[in-house]
Each structure stands twice: as structure tokens, then as C-alpha cells.
Design an enzyme around this catalytic site. Sequence first.
Site, PDB file in Angstrom:
ATOM      1  CG  HIS A 143      41.860  74.385  42.028  1.00  0.00           C
ATOM      2  ND1 HIS A 143      42.930  74.333  42.908  1.00  0.00           N
ATOM      3  CD2 HIS A 143      40.834  74.906  42.744  1.00  0.00           C
ATOM      4  CE1 HIS A 143      42.570  74.826  44.071  1.00  0.00           C
ATOM      5  NE2 HIS A 143      41.291  75.176  43.998  1.00  0.00           N
TER       6      HIS A 143
ATOM      7  CG  ASN B 272      46.859  67.144  44.869  1.00  0.00           C
ATOM      8  OD1 ASN B 272      47.002  66.846  46.059  1.00  0.00           O
ATOM      9  ND2 ASN B 272      47.252  68.293  44.379  1.00  0.00           N
TER      10      ASN B 272
ATOM     11  CB  THR C 201      46.459  76.795  44.474  1.00  0.00           C
ATOM     12  OG1 THR C 201      47.288  75.939  45.254  1.00  0.00           O
ATOM     13  CG2 THR C 201      47.328  77.630  43.558  1.00  0.00           C
TER      14      THR C 201
ATOM     15  CG  HIS D 262      51.196  72.437  46.667  1.00  0.00           C
ATOM     16  ND1 HIS D 262      50.163  73.339  46.579  1.00  0.00           N
ATOM     17  CD2 HIS D 262      52.318  73.183  46.850  1.00  0.00           C
ATOM     18  CE1 HIS D 262      50.643  74.568  46.683  1.00  0.00           C
ATOM     19  NE2 HIS D 262      51.947  74.491  46.866  1.00  0.00           N
TER      20      HIS D 262
ATOM     21  CD  GLU E 255      50.122  70.846  42.413  1.00  0.00           C
ATOM     22  OE1 GLU E 255      49.803  71.380  43.494  1.00  0.00           O
ATOM     23  OE2 GLU E 255      49.302  70.372  41.648  1.00  0.00           O
TER      24      GLU E 255
ATOM     25  NE  ARG F  40      49.035  75.035  50.095  1.00  0.00           N
ATOM     26  CZ  ARG F  40      48.722  76.256  49.649  1.00  0.00           C
ATOM     27  NH1 ARG F  40      49.329  77.324  50.129  1.00  0.00           N
ATOM     28  NH2 ARG F  40      47.795  76.428  48.751  1.00  0.00           N
TER      29      ARG F  40
ATOM     30  NE  ARG G 158      48.370  75.592  54.199  1.00  0.00           N
ATOM     31  CZ  ARG G 158      47.742  76.578  53.553  1.00  0.00           C
ATOM     32  NH1 ARG G 158      46.651  76.335  52.860  1.00  0.00           N
ATOM     33  NH2 ARG G 158      48.190  77.811  53.622  1.00  0.00           N
TER      34      ARG G 158
ATOM     35  CD  GLU H 202      47.438  71.313  36.696  1.00  0.00           C
ATOM     36  OE1 GLU H 202      48.534  70.700  36.688  1.00  0.00           O
ATOM     37  OE2 GLU H 202      46.558  71.140  37.552  1.00  0.00           O
TER      38      GLU H 202
ATOM     39  CG  HIS I 222      43.393  67.962  50.600  1.00  0.00           C
ATOM     40  ND1 HIS I 222      43.781  68.969  51.454  1.00  0.00           N
ATOM     41  CD2 HIS I 222      43.324  68.514  49.368  1.00  0.00           C
ATOM     42  CE1 HIS I 222      43.911  70.097  50.775  1.00  0.00           C
ATOM     43  NE2 HIS I 222      43.636  69.847  49.502  1.00  0.00           N
TER      44      HIS I 222
HETATM   45  N1  PXP Z   1      46.393  71.309  40.012  1.00  0.00           N
HETATM   46  C1  PXP Z   1      47.103  72.173  40.760  1.00  0.00           C
HETATM   47  C2  PXP Z   1      48.211  72.933  40.109  1.00  0.00           C
HETATM   48  C3  PXP Z   1      46.820  72.352  42.130  1.00  0.00           C
HETATM   49  O1  PXP Z   1      47.524  73.224  42.857  1.00  0.00           O
HETATM   50  C4  PXP Z   1      45.802  71.559  42.707  1.00  0.00           C
HETATM   51  C5  PXP Z   1      45.509  71.656  44.160  1.00  0.00           C
HETATM   52  O2  PXP Z   1      45.229  72.906  44.533  1.00  0.00           O
HETATM   53  C6  PXP Z   1      45.098  70.667  41.897  1.00  0.00           C
HETATM   54  C7  PXP Z   1      45.407  70.563  40.542  1.00  0.00           C
HETATM   55  C8  PXP Z   1      44.018  69.796  42.427  1.00  0.00           C
HETATM   56  O3  PXP Z   1      42.962  70.562  42.893  1.00  0.00           O
HETATM   57  P1  PXP Z   1      41.821  69.857  43.752  1.00  0.00           P
HETATM   58  O4  PXP Z   1      42.479  69.368  45.007  1.00  0.00           O
HETATM   59  O5  PXP Z   1      40.843  70.948  43.994  1.00  0.00           O
HETATM   60  O6  PXP Z   1      41.278  68.725  42.933  1.00  0.00           O
END
Ligand code: PXP
Length: 244
Positions: free
Chosen positions: A193, A10, A104, A46, A73, A48, A52, A154, A13
Amino acid sequence: MSSKLRLGVNIDHVATIRNARGGVHPDPVDAAKLAVKAGANGVTAHLREDRRHISDKDIERLCEEVDKPLNFEFAATDEMLKIAIGHLPHAACIVPERREERTTEGGLNVVNGYDRLKPYVDALNNSGIRVSLFIEPDPIQIDGAKALGAPVIELHTGAYCDAKGSYREFELARIVAAAAHANDIGLECHAGHGLTFETVANVAVIPTIAELNIGHFLVGEAIFIGLEASIRSMRKLMDQVRPA
Ligand code: PXP
């Protein structure tokens, strides 16, 4: 089940850091390409409602420039559905979204939300986009996802990652049971997550989980060891407990 565990990286960030100065650096699409080089099987982003981190342009470029599947996402809104159908990513993961949250914070309530979510799941299925629903490791929610017609769930691993000691064992047991239940009723199971080098192995070893999606920790760790090394290390920890 129990084939090689896929890693979705992901890159939200990377965009958070870029947006802190409003420019173009660091580029999340370059990060996605590096993630693929480092062993990611796909990229997750994602979009949003408040934009952001990831932007509309990022989604467009990820679809065009990255040669691994995009897991897009978003929250269940008409605007996001239109964007998804416009780009036809490999996969879509519907997540809950509250404007004031930092991340999330929990899974979707797919049982109470059946009527609201059903048109989105149907539209994505009909467009050939593989739909997953981001839910808590709760059998009632898993049955709800099945009833909605989503082929994939998920599991939110945040409670497991945040917990300490025996609470963490309790949360892990919920994930193990949830992943087994999903498999029993014919759903593909993903998880993510909050996963870190410390917490990943216990989840990666679960044979009924097919994919992990990991972001924040990898980008944070990149500050110390670089993004490629951070992803390679995560991949190695996954491969150690789930060899192909
Ligand atoms: N899976 C989903 C559905 C998410 O929304 C996120 C980010 O919030 C992640 C995985 C990855 O989470 P993280 O950034 O905490 O590793």
C-alpha cells in the site's frame, strides 16, 4: 525467509481508467499479462462491493487468461466469498472496505473482528485458497491473524509511505518488528500500500517479508515511462536489496 522477494502487481487502477469512459480500454487483463512479462510473480485485483474499478468479468478473465497466481482481494462478505470459491484463485486477501473511502485506508481489526471473520477464513482455508489478512504492523493484530488460522498476513505500509523524516523511520521500525514477529509465530508476511520507487527499498530489504503488492504508483508512473518500464524499474529496486 530471505529467498527472492515476490512482486504482485495490482492492476485495479488500469480498470479505474477504463471505467472513466465505460469502455474496454485500457484492459486490466492485458495489463496483467504485461506485468508478468515485466517480472511480476503474480497479479493482485480488488473486487470492491461497488465495482468501482475491477469487475466480476475481470476476475473471471484474470483466472482464465493469466498464467501467474491471482491474489484476489475483497471484503469479508458472503457475496465475495461465493465469488472466490467459484473461481478458486491461488490466494485471497481479506481487506477492510468502506464505501466512502478513496482507497483501503487501514488494516483490518482482526482481534475485534474475530467472530465475524472466522467463518470466512475457515471457508477459504477449506477451499484450498491461501488466505491472507491485510492488517496494520501491530503485534496484537498479528497474533489475532494467527488465532484466526490465516497462514499469511499482509502489512499495511501506508503510514510508512505517507510519513516524513523521523516519523517515517518510526513507521518503518514498526514494519520491521511486525515482520519479524510474524516470522517467529510461523506466518508468511507480505506488505503493500502506497509503495513507490522512493519507499520500496526499505521494505524490500526486510528478510522476513516474502511478497510486496504494488499498484497505484506503478500505474501512475506508466503515464510517464510505460507500464512495462515502471514494473521493471520497481523489480530492479527490489532485486538490488534482495538478490535471489
Ligand atoms: N495490498 C492491499 C491489500 C491493497 O488493498 C492494495 C490496494 O489498496 C495494495 C496492496 C496496493 O496498494 P497501492 O495501490 O497503493 O500500491
